[in-house]
Design a protein around this motif. Structure first.
Motif, PDB file in Angstrom:
ATOM      1  N   ILE A 199     -26.527 -50.079 121.147  1.00 50.22           N
ATOM      2  CA  ILE A 199     -25.158 -49.629 121.447  1.00 50.22           C
ATOM      3  C   ILE A 199     -25.070 -49.153 122.898  1.00 50.22           C
ATOM      4  N   ARG A 258     -24.342 -56.948 116.507  1.00 50.66           N
ATOM      5  CA  ARG A 258     -23.084 -56.215 116.319  1.00 50.66           C
ATOM      6  C   ARG A 258     -23.146 -54.845 116.985  1.00 50.66           C
ATOM      7  N   ASN A 259     -24.350 -54.255 117.102  1.00 47.61           N
ATOM      8  CA  ASN A 259     -24.480 -52.967 117.782  1.00 47.61           C
ATOM      9  C   ASN A 259     -24.227 -53.119 119.279  1.00 47.61           C
ATOM     10  N   ARG A 261     -22.411 -55.512 120.607  1.00 44.10           N
ATOM     11  CA  ARG A 261     -20.979 -55.812 120.733  1.00 44.10           C
ATOM     12  C   ARG A 261     -20.138 -54.553 120.573  1.00 44.10           C
ATOM     13  N   CYS A 262     -20.571 -53.666 119.684  1.00 43.28           N
ATOM     14  CA  CYS A 262     -19.862 -52.393 119.509  1.00 43.28           C
ATOM     15  C   CYS A 262     -19.847 -51.612 120.814  1.00 43.28           C
ATOM     16  N   LEU A 266     -16.608 -50.484 123.060  1.00 40.48           N
ATOM     17  CA  LEU A 266     -16.367 -49.093 123.451  1.00 40.48           C
ATOM     18  C   LEU A 266     -16.106 -48.995 124.949  1.00 40.48           C
ATOM     19  N   LEU A 272     -13.768 -46.068 118.477  1.00 45.36           N
ATOM     20  CA  LEU A 272     -14.854 -46.340 117.542  1.00 45.36           C
ATOM     21  C   LEU A 272     -14.304 -46.687 116.160  1.00 45.36           C
ATOM     22  N   ILE A 275     -13.051 -50.266 116.173  1.00 42.28           N
ATOM     23  CA  ILE A 275     -14.164 -51.222 116.249  1.00 42.28           C
ATOM     24  C   ILE A 275     -14.802 -51.392 114.879  1.00 42.28           C
ATOM     25  N   ILE A 276     -15.080 -50.285 114.206  1.00 39.34           N
ATOM     26  CA  ILE A 276     -15.717 -50.334 112.889  1.00 39.34           C
ATOM     27  C   ILE A 276     -14.816 -51.056 111.891  1.00 39.34           C
ATOM     28  N   MET A 279     -14.737 -54.976 112.975  1.00 36.00           N
ATOM     29  CA  MET A 279     -15.984 -55.711 113.169  1.00 36.00           C
ATOM     30  C   MET A 279     -16.235 -56.699 112.035  1.00 36.00           C
ATOM     31  N   VAL A 283     -21.832 -51.575 111.448  1.00 35.01           N
ATOM     32  CA  VAL A 283     -22.552 -51.277 112.682  1.00 35.01           C
ATOM     33  C   VAL A 283     -23.492 -50.116 112.360  1.00 35.01           C
ATOM     34  N   VAL A 286     -24.260 -46.688 114.515  1.00 40.10           N
ATOM     35  CA  VAL A 286     -23.361 -45.537 114.650  1.00 40.10           C
ATOM     36  C   VAL A 286     -23.855 -44.369 113.799  1.00 40.10           C
TER      37      VAL A 286
END
Length: 349
Positions: A199, A258-259, A261-262, A266, A272, A275-276, A279, A283, A286
Motif C-alpha cells: 500500500i 490490489r494493495n 492499486r489501493c 489513495l 479509503l 476504494i474498499i 475494489m 484489500v 488495510v
C-alpha cells in the motif's frame, strides 16, 4: 485426490485450475449463485479472471455441506475477516459428517482485534478430531499469472511434515513449484505484512516518487516485517525467502496487486471507504496495517513505515507530514534490523 476449494475468488479459481491440471477431483464452493452457475455452465469466472476458460471437470456448488463432504482436503480461499465464521461453520459440518480432513488456507493477513494469524484462528475454531493438519500455501503468486500457467513458485508450511508434503504433492507441477517450509509463523507473517508495504509503495507511485524511493521503502519495509515476525516467533531467515522478500516484491511492484492499486487510488485523492467499496476484492493490507501497528505498540517494536501508514490511513496524516517523519527520523544503523536478526539466528546454531 478429492479437493474442495472454499471460495470462488481470483486466487481460489486459479488454484482450482492448478489442482485440476494435476488430475485432482476439484469442487469449488461459492455463495454467489450466478458465479456457481457460470463456473458450471459457462466454465468461466469473468468477475475475477476475465479471459480465462476453465476445464469442464472443475465443478462448483453453493452448498457448503456438499463441498465439505466432497473434499479429503479443504483449501480455504476466503478473506481473513471471514475465516473465523467459515471455520466455525465447517467445524459443525465436519462433526455432523464424522469426517477428518486436511485444511490448507491461502489467506494473507492478521485478524483484526485479536491480531492472530489465520492458522491460529483455524485452530481455535476447528476441533482436533476434525482435521489432520492445518497448512498454509503462500508466496509471490498473482492469480492472473497462475491462471495463465506462467511459472510461479510458492511455499507451504504446517506444524506436521506429513501435512505440508501432501499439500506440496497436490499442487506442484511444471509451472507451479511448491517448496515446503517448517516455519508456519514466518510464512504467515510474511504473507500478511508485505501487504502493508505494498500500500505504501502504491501511494509513492501515485504521488510520482521514483524507483530510488520505492526501493528504499521495500528494503526498510522488509526489516520491519522481520522485526515483528521474529518477535512473534518466526525464523528471520524465512523473510529472505519466497514468503518474505519474494512476496514483498511481487505485491509492491505490480498493478495486479490490489494493495498496490489501493495505494495509488489513495494518492489520487479517493477516500479509503470508496476504494474498499469499489475494489470488488478485499484489500487485506488495510486491516493488517491496523493490526501490525497495534502489535508494534504492544511489543515496543520500531516500525516507522507501518506506523506512518497507519496514521495516514486512519488518523488523516498528510503526505507531506508522512514523508517528513520518515526522512527526518533519528540517525541509526542499517544493520539494526534484518541483517542483525539473521546474524543472531546463524550464530545461535
Amino acid at each position: 485426490m478429492k479437493i474442495s476449494m472454499i471460495g470462488t475468488g481470483s486466487f481460489g479459481t486459479s488454484l482450482a485450475m492448478v489442482l485440476d491440471e494435476n488430475g485432482h477431483d476439484v469442487l469449488m464452493y461459492g455463495r454467489n449463485d450466478d458465479t456457481v452457475h457460470e463456473i458450471n455452465q459457462e466454465h468461466s469466472n469473468k468477475n475475477y479472471l476475465k479471459d480465462i476458460k476453465l476445464n469442464e471437470t472443475i465443478k462448483a456448488t453453493n452448498d457448503l455441506e456438499v463441498a465439505v463432504a466432497h473434499g479429503e482436503m479443504l483449501v480455504l480461499a476466503v478473506p481473513v475477516k471471514a475465516m473465523r465464521t467459515m471455520a466455525r461453520t465447517i467445524n459443525v459440518i465436519l462433526t455432523e459428517q464424522n469426517k477428518k480432513v486436511l485444511i490448507c488456507h491461502v489467506a494473507k493477513g492478521l485478524e483484526l482485534g485479536t491480531h492472530k494469524r489465520v492458522s491460529e484462528v483455524l485452530q481455535e475454531e476447528l476441533s482436533e478430531n476434525n482435521y489432520t493438519d492445518i497448512a498454509v500455501l503462500s508466496g509471490p503468486s498473482h492469480a492472473e499469472e497462475v491462471s495463465l500457467m506462467l511459472p510461479t513458485t510458492v511455499s507451504t508450511a504446517s506444524v506436521n511434515e506429513s501435512g505440508r508434503k501432501i499439500v506440496q504433492d497436490a499442487f506442484i507441477n511444471k509451472h507451479f513449484r511448491v517448496y515446503e517450509n517448517k516455519d508456519l509463523i514466518g510464512v504467515e507473517v510474511g504473507g500478511a505484512l508485505k501487504n502493508i508495504i505494498a500500500i505504501a509503495i502504491g501511494i509513492l507511485d501515485g504521488l510520482g516518487f521514483g524507483d530510488n524511493t520505492k526501493s528504499a521503502v521495500i528494503t526498510r519495509g522488509l526489516h520491519e516485517i522481520a522485526r515483528l515476525g521474529t518477535k512473534m516467533g518466526a525464523d528471520p531467515l524465512t523473510f529472505m525467502g519466497l514468503t518474505g522478500v519474494g512476496d514483498l516484491i511481487v505485491t509492491a511492484m505490480s498493478e495486479h496487486s490490489r494493495n498496490f492499486r489501493c495505494g495509488k487510488m489513495l494518492a489520487s485523492g479517493q477516500s479509503l471507504d470508496d476504494i474498499i467499496e469499489n475494489m470488488g476484492m478485499v484489500v487485506e493490507g488495510v486491516n493488517t496495517t491496523k493490526a501490525a501497528y497495534e502489535l508494534s505498540q504492544q511489543f515496543d517494536i520500531d516500525m516507522p513505515i507501518t506506523n506512518v501508514l497507519y496514521l495516514y490511513l486512519f488518523e488523516e496524516l498528510s503526505e507531506e507530514e508522512a514523508f517528513y517523519s520518515l526522512m527526518m527520523r533519528d540517525k541509526t544503523s542499517e544493520t539494526d534490523g534484518l541483517i542483525a536478526l539473521m546474524k543472531n539466528r546463524i550464530d545461535s546454531e
